[in-house]
Motif scaffolding. Sequence first.
Motif, PDB file in Angstrom:
ATOM      1  N   LYS A  27      44.933  44.582  49.843  1.00 25.28           N
ATOM      2  CA  LYS A  27      44.233  45.835  50.172  1.00 25.28           C
ATOM      3  C   LYS A  27      45.227  46.905  50.625  1.00 25.28           C
ATOM      4  O   LYS A  27      45.108  48.076  50.240  1.00 25.28           O
ATOM      5  CB  LYS A  27      43.204  45.588  51.275  1.00 25.28           C
ATOM      6  N   LYS A  54      43.077  37.659  41.193  1.00 29.64           N
ATOM      7  CA  LYS A  54      41.870  38.383  40.783  1.00 29.64           C
ATOM      8  C   LYS A  54      41.704  39.652  41.613  1.00 29.64           C
ATOM      9  O   LYS A  54      41.354  40.725  41.076  1.00 29.64           O
ATOM     10  CB  LYS A  54      40.646  37.483  40.938  1.00 29.64           C
ATOM     11  N   GLN A  55      41.954  39.552  42.915  1.00 26.87           N
ATOM     12  CA  GLN A  55      41.837  40.709  43.803  1.00 26.87           C
ATOM     13  C   GLN A  55      42.811  41.814  43.395  1.00 26.87           C
ATOM     14  O   GLN A  55      42.453  42.999  43.373  1.00 26.87           O
ATOM     15  CB  GLN A  55      42.088  40.288  45.251  1.00 26.87           C
ATOM     16  N   LYS A  86      44.060  42.323  40.448  1.00 24.51           N
ATOM     17  CA  LYS A  86      43.614  42.892  39.176  1.00 24.51           C
ATOM     18  C   LYS A  86      42.475  43.874  39.396  1.00 24.51           C
ATOM     19  O   LYS A  86      42.462  44.987  38.844  1.00 24.51           O
ATOM     20  CB  LYS A  86      43.191  41.775  38.236  1.00 24.51           C
ATOM     21  N   GLU A  87      41.505  43.493  40.215  1.00 27.50           N
ATOM     22  CA  GLU A  87      40.359  44.358  40.486  1.00 27.50           C
ATOM     23  C   GLU A  87      40.769  45.615  41.244  1.00 27.50           C
ATOM     24  O   GLU A  87      40.132  46.670  41.120  1.00 27.50           O
ATOM     25  CB  GLU A  87      39.297  43.584  41.277  1.00 27.50           C
ATOM     26  N   ALA A  88      41.865  45.518  42.035  1.00 29.66           N
ATOM     27  CA  ALA A  88      42.350  46.679  42.792  1.00 29.66           C
ATOM     28  C   ALA A  88      43.219  47.596  41.940  1.00 29.66           C
ATOM     29  O   ALA A  88      43.637  48.663  42.409  1.00 29.66           O
ATOM     30  CB  ALA A  88      43.129  46.209  44.017  1.00 29.66           C
ATOM     31  N   GLY A  89      43.498  47.177  40.714  1.00 29.90           N
ATOM     32  CA  GLY A  89      44.274  48.013  39.806  1.00 29.90           C
ATOM     33  C   GLY A  89      45.773  47.981  40.040  1.00 29.90           C
ATOM     34  O   GLY A  89      46.479  48.887  39.602  1.00 29.90           O
TER      35      GLY A  89
END
Length: 423
Positions: free
Chosen positions: A250, A277-278, A280-283
């Motif tokens: 984050k 995965k986190q 990837k989802e955070a870009g």
Amino acid sequence: MLPSKTARRIAVVVKGYPRLSETFIAQEILALQERGLELAIWSLRHPTERAVHPMHKAIKAPVTYLPEYLYEEPLRVLRGAAWSLRQKGFGPTIRAFWRDLKRDFTVNRVRRLGQAFVMAREMPPDVGHLHVHYLHTPASVVRYAALLTGRTWTFSAHAKDIWTTPDWEKREKMAEALWGVTCTAHGASHLQALSDPQKVSLVYHGLDLSRFPAPPESRPARDGSDPQDPLRIVSIGRAVAKKGFGDLIKALAALPPDLHWRFAHVGGGELLDALKKQAKEAGIADKVIFLGSKAQPEIIGLLQQADLFVLPSKEAKSGDRDGLPNVIMEAASQELAIVATDFAGIPEFIRNGVEGELVPPGDWEALSNALNLLARDPERRRALGAAAFARLRRDFSMEGGIDGLERRFRSLAESPSKEPEYV
């Protein structure tokens, strides 16, 4: 087997051996070996990692593996149980086990008793004392084996074993142990409140700097402004909740777009896929790499090439938490600037604004801000890294702790064994 009257060797009992995440244990065993103490290693688990630390290759003590699961080696367990049934210590052992089982009715308790039967039967008579790393399940095995054979035992407590073991269990184990050590002042204070304070001592693991190369003479003055030469951020640790790597993802995702950086993580762990995965989802997946477990020479090379080390430790929901992570001191050995959390044993080594920057545990926004500010200030990073290295050499070398342990172990190994006393 029962100890002989001239027993001199010490059995060091660990949960798993060898383990890359427990270099502090290997460092201690190797240092004691080099000082001439006769040791034997007993492990509750077989190794699960392919990579082996150079220290493990240098350790000459024989290693015995107990049955990890009792059903896997039933004859060995039955022979241990049959032998134990004939010992004077069987009654006290079963009474202690039954008291434990009534308060914690789990299969794990039965497994530890079975492992203790095997250990007690197979322990060579020239081993007169047992020293166990971790006060939770490994200490249960050692406690039962000590009761069965009349051997003395001591412990080293570290992190998870302190904070996730029930207080009643810690009290009873410490009452039976000769003495114990732990690696943070926070942990020592907690254990001393549950026992005779004289029984528990603070012994920092420290770092054997002879195993590490000198820090780089200089580092590039990267400030994140050049997309062709981004800032290099690194972290090392198992991907588990107490390491706080979810907070770090984050924090990295919140860094300003004009700051160019790359992040590398070293370590295995159960949350590794979730972290990928986190990211990837955070870009930010294209800026983050998860390298898995690595051998020590590769880790040192990574630290030497990095600009910034980060470890956002916090308390897991289970209550598990870090002690003083060795990776913090390893980063300091290379004069690497450190950002970490003001939590557990970390502030015992890193003082905020002196040897590094500390932020509240679980506060990813504060973590992101600290990373952003240090990323843009190469001179500040250099000063913090130099101060951390100086503190490491001055106050956290390995020698002091090993000196004390050697004295204690040598007095045990050189004392004539007594006949077992049972109650």
